[in-house]
Design a protein around this motif. Structure first.
Motif, PDB file in Angstrom:
ATOM      1  N   ALA A 190      54.700  49.381  12.963  1.00 11.62           N
ATOM      2  CA  ALA A 190      55.586  48.244  12.171  1.00 11.62           C
ATOM      3  C   ALA A 190      56.751  48.842  11.353  1.00 11.62           C
ATOM      4  N   ALA A 191      56.395  49.740  10.610  1.00 12.35           N
ATOM      5  CA  ALA A 191      57.652  50.409   9.777  1.00 12.35           C
ATOM      6  C   ALA A 191      58.686  50.896  10.720  1.00 12.35           C
ATOM      7  N   ARG A 192      58.072  51.637  11.818  1.00  9.94           N
ATOM      8  CA  ARG A 192      59.477  52.364  12.779  1.00  9.94           C
ATOM      9  C   ARG A 192      60.099  51.296  13.409  1.00  9.94           C
ATOM     10  N   LEU A 193      59.323  50.123  13.812  1.00  7.53           N
ATOM     11  CA  LEU A 193      60.169  49.245  14.622  1.00  7.53           C
ATOM     12  C   LEU A 193      61.309  48.448  13.592  1.00  7.53           C
ATOM     13  N   VAL A 194      60.953  48.292  12.452  1.00  4.64           N
ATOM     14  CA  VAL A 194      61.949  47.361  11.564  1.00  4.64           C
ATOM     15  C   VAL A 194      63.073  48.472  11.317  1.00  4.64           C
ATOM     16  N   VAL A 195      62.748  49.634  11.070  1.00  7.66           N
ATOM     17  CA  VAL A 195      63.835  50.683  10.320  1.00  7.66           C
ATOM     18  C   VAL A 195      64.646  50.822  11.383  1.00  7.66           C
ATOM     19  N   ASP A 196      64.177  51.170  12.963  1.00  5.82           N
ATOM     20  CA  ASP A 196      64.839  51.699  14.050  1.00  5.82           C
ATOM     21  C   ASP A 196      65.583  50.436  14.216  1.00  5.82           C
ATOM     22  N   ALA A 197      65.302  49.342  14.520  1.00  6.37           N
ATOM     23  CA  ALA A 197      66.003  47.977  14.646  1.00  6.37           C
ATOM     24  C   ALA A 197      67.054  47.714  13.561  1.00  6.37           C
ATOM     25  N   ALA A 239      68.955  44.871  19.016  1.00  3.82           N
ATOM     26  CA  ALA A 239      67.903  45.224  18.156  1.00  3.82           C
ATOM     27  C   ALA A 239      66.471  44.857  19.013  1.00  3.82           C
ATOM     28  N   GLU A 240      66.481  43.638  19.220  1.00  6.70           N
ATOM     29  CA  GLU A 240      65.493  43.091  19.797  1.00  6.70           C
ATOM     30  C   GLU A 240      65.161  43.659  21.262  1.00  6.70           C
ATOM     31  N   ARG A 241      65.846  44.352  21.929  1.00  2.00           N
ATOM     32  CA  ARG A 241      65.545  45.056  23.102  1.00  2.00           C
ATOM     33  C   ARG A 241      65.028  46.463  22.672  1.00  2.00           C
ATOM     34  N   GLN A 242      65.311  46.980  21.500  1.00  2.00           N
ATOM     35  CA  GLN A 242      64.706  48.191  21.173  1.00  2.00           C
ATOM     36  C   GLN A 242      63.575  47.970  20.702  1.00  2.00           C
ATOM     37  N   ILE A 243      63.154  47.026  20.017  1.00  2.00           N
ATOM     38  CA  ILE A 243      61.761  46.598  19.506  1.00  2.00           C
ATOM     39  C   ILE A 243      60.969  46.528  20.562  1.00  2.00           C
ATOM     40  N   THR A 244      61.307  45.862  21.595  1.00  2.00           N
ATOM     41  CA  THR A 244      60.580  45.390  22.948  1.00  2.00           C
ATOM     42  C   THR A 244      60.270  46.666  23.573  1.00  2.00           C
ATOM     43  N   ALA A 245      61.141  47.711  23.866  1.00  2.00           N
ATOM     44  CA  ALA A 245      61.052  48.866  24.428  1.00  2.00           C
ATOM     45  C   ALA A 245      59.876  49.663  23.915  1.00  2.00           C
ATOM     46  N   LEU A 246      59.849  49.720  22.503  1.00  2.00           N
ATOM     47  CA  LEU A 246      58.887  50.661  21.624  1.00  2.00           C
ATOM     48  C   LEU A 246      57.606  50.039  21.820  1.00  2.00           C
ATOM     49  N   LEU A 247      57.603  48.915  21.838  1.00  2.00           N
ATOM     50  CA  LEU A 247      56.418  48.141  21.900  1.00  2.00           C
ATOM     51  C   LEU A 247      55.700  48.170  23.427  1.00  2.00           C
ATOM     52  N   ALA A 248      56.525  48.214  24.206  1.00  2.00           N
ATOM     53  CA  ALA A 248      55.944  48.526  25.632  1.00  2.00           C
ATOM     54  C   ALA A 248      55.567  49.830  25.954  1.00  2.00           C
ATOM     55  N   ALA A 249      56.166  50.901  25.115  1.00  2.00           N
ATOM     56  CA  ALA A 249      55.722  51.974  25.127  1.00  2.00           C
ATOM     57  C   ALA A 249      54.315  52.369  24.360  1.00  2.00           C
ATOM     58  N   HIS A 267      45.173  40.300  25.774  1.00  2.00           N
ATOM     59  CA  HIS A 267      44.414  40.090  24.709  1.00  2.00           C
ATOM     60  C   HIS A 267      44.940  39.199  23.766  1.00  2.00           C
ATOM     61  N   GLU A 268      44.332  39.091  22.424  1.00  2.00           N
ATOM     62  CA  GLU A 268      44.859  38.439  21.551  1.00  2.00           C
ATOM     63  C   GLU A 268      45.924  38.852  20.611  1.00  2.00           C
ATOM     64  N   ARG A 269      46.263  40.154  20.644  1.00  2.00           N
ATOM     65  CA  ARG A 269      47.117  40.574  19.831  1.00  2.00           C
ATOM     66  C   ARG A 269      48.657  40.248  20.167  1.00  2.00           C
ATOM     67  N   ARG A 270      49.327  39.853  19.155  1.00  2.00           N
ATOM     68  CA  ARG A 270      50.693  39.750  19.495  1.00  2.00           C
ATOM     69  C   ARG A 270      51.486  40.056  18.369  1.00  2.00           C
ATOM     70  N   TRP A 271      52.800  40.666  18.752  1.00  2.00           N
ATOM     71  CA  TRP A 271      53.979  41.073  17.882  1.00  2.00           C
ATOM     72  C   TRP A 271      54.860  39.937  17.771  1.00  2.00           C
ATOM     73  N   VAL A 272      55.554  39.477  16.550  1.00  2.00           N
ATOM     74  CA  VAL A 272      56.465  38.299  16.340  1.00  2.00           C
ATOM     75  C   VAL A 272      57.642  39.094  15.828  1.00  2.00           C
ATOM     76  N   VAL A 273      58.826  39.014  16.437  1.00  2.00           N
ATOM     77  CA  VAL A 273      59.919  39.819  16.098  1.00  2.00           C
ATOM     78  C   VAL A 273      61.149  39.267  15.755  1.00  2.00           C
ATOM     79  N   ASP A 274      61.829  39.426  14.601  1.00  2.00           N
ATOM     80  CA  ASP A 274      63.112  38.934  14.181  1.00  2.00           C
ATOM     81  C   ASP A 274      63.933  40.054  13.837  1.00  2.00           C
ATOM     82  N   PRO A 275      64.758  40.428  14.825  1.00  2.00           N
ATOM     83  CA  PRO A 275      65.611  41.617  14.775  1.00  2.00           C
ATOM     84  C   PRO A 275      66.642  41.638  13.587  1.00  2.00           C
TER      85      PRO A 275
END
Length: 269
Positions: A25-32, A63-73, A92-100
């Motif tokens: 989560a920290a990596r996602l927001v810092v990178d985005a 930024a949203e595309r970058q987060i989505t790509a990282l989560l896909a990986a 399954h039940e886990r879901r990421w909510v993204v505000d780039p």
């Protein structure tokens, strides 16, 4: 490719897959956030959505595309919901909510009061949020199983207090002041605080609430990406969060114990 290179890459891939939600989560927001800031520095085309202050830029989408790509990986089985249109069904039940970029009007205006934010939800009320402010360099992470941290240092736990003794962070779009169904509860709760702050980024506001800067935050009709990252931080800091319906609108409230109850009472009238 030499065998030793393949081995190193395989080991790296395994380490990435083993990354904790906190680290990811920290990596996602810092990178985005870093990407969005670089794109802003290079110049932006701004597009309006619903009003002059409701805007979107290519930085939001990139930024949203970058987060989505990282989560896909790193979390290929998790679902994703993004403000700029990403919708990935999970297995399954886990879901990421993204505000780039939260606080896009501030972002395009040159203000530092904006952030990148994500949250992940899961079974048994699991909730984790992360917020990064690129201009100040602050990163906040916390949630139901992780005490909230600012730049890796645990924040001071929130203690009870009264709304009347502290500040209220909030927002209401100017056109909505003409609607009594929204304006009346807004005025009631605003008058109940020592002072109010309307700064234009809910996730930055909620990070400040988690750090004890504001006593309470409240806003109506919040989508998940404006609510869950900050809610996680407040709950991880020992605060309370509530949703209350008033005049057909949902109001979202978070902050110190005691002050939250004060705000809910005033909203209800």
């Amino acid at each position: 490719m030499p065998p030793e290179t393949r081995h190193r890459r395989t080991a790296s891939d395994e380490a990435t897959r083993a990354m904790t939600d906190v680290d990811l989560a920290a990596r996602l927001v810092v990178d985005a956030g870093s990407l969005a800031r670089r794109l802003r520095d290079d110049g932006l085309d701004v597009h309006h959505k619903t009003s002059v202050s409701d805007v979107v830029t290519e930085a939001d989408r990139a930024a949203e595309r970058q987060i989505t790509a990282l989560l896909a990986a790193h979390r290929p089985e998790d679902g994703i919901l993004g403000e700029e249109g990403t919708l990935v069904p999970g297995r399954h039940e886990r879901r990421w909510v993204v505000d780039p970029v939260d606080g896009t009007y501030n972002f395009v205006s040159g203000s530092d009061y904006w952030c990148s934010a994500v949250a992940v939800t899961g079974p048994d009320d699991y909730l984790l949020g992360a917020v990064h402010r690129p201009v100040t360099g602050d990163t906040f992470v916390g949630g139901s199983e992780v005490p909230t941290r600012r730049n890796g240092v645990p924040v001071t736990r929130l203690t009870p207090g009264d709304l009347a003794a502290g500040s209220l962070a909030t927002y209401l779009h100017p056109p909505f002041f003409a609607d009594p169904a929204l304006a009346d509860p807004f005025h009631r709760v605003s008058r109940g605080a020592a002072t109010i702050r309307m700064l234009g980024s809910g996730s930055v506001d909620l990070a400040a609430v988690a750090c004890g800067v504001h006593s309470v935050w409240c806003q109506h009709s919040c989508p998940e990406w404006d609510w869950l990252p900050g809610r996680a931080l407040v709950e991880g800091a020992g605060g309370l969060c509530a949703t209350v319906e008033v005049n057909g609108y949902d109001w979202f409230v978070a902050g110190r114990p005691g002050a939250v109850e004060d705000a809910v009472t005033l909203l209800k009238g």
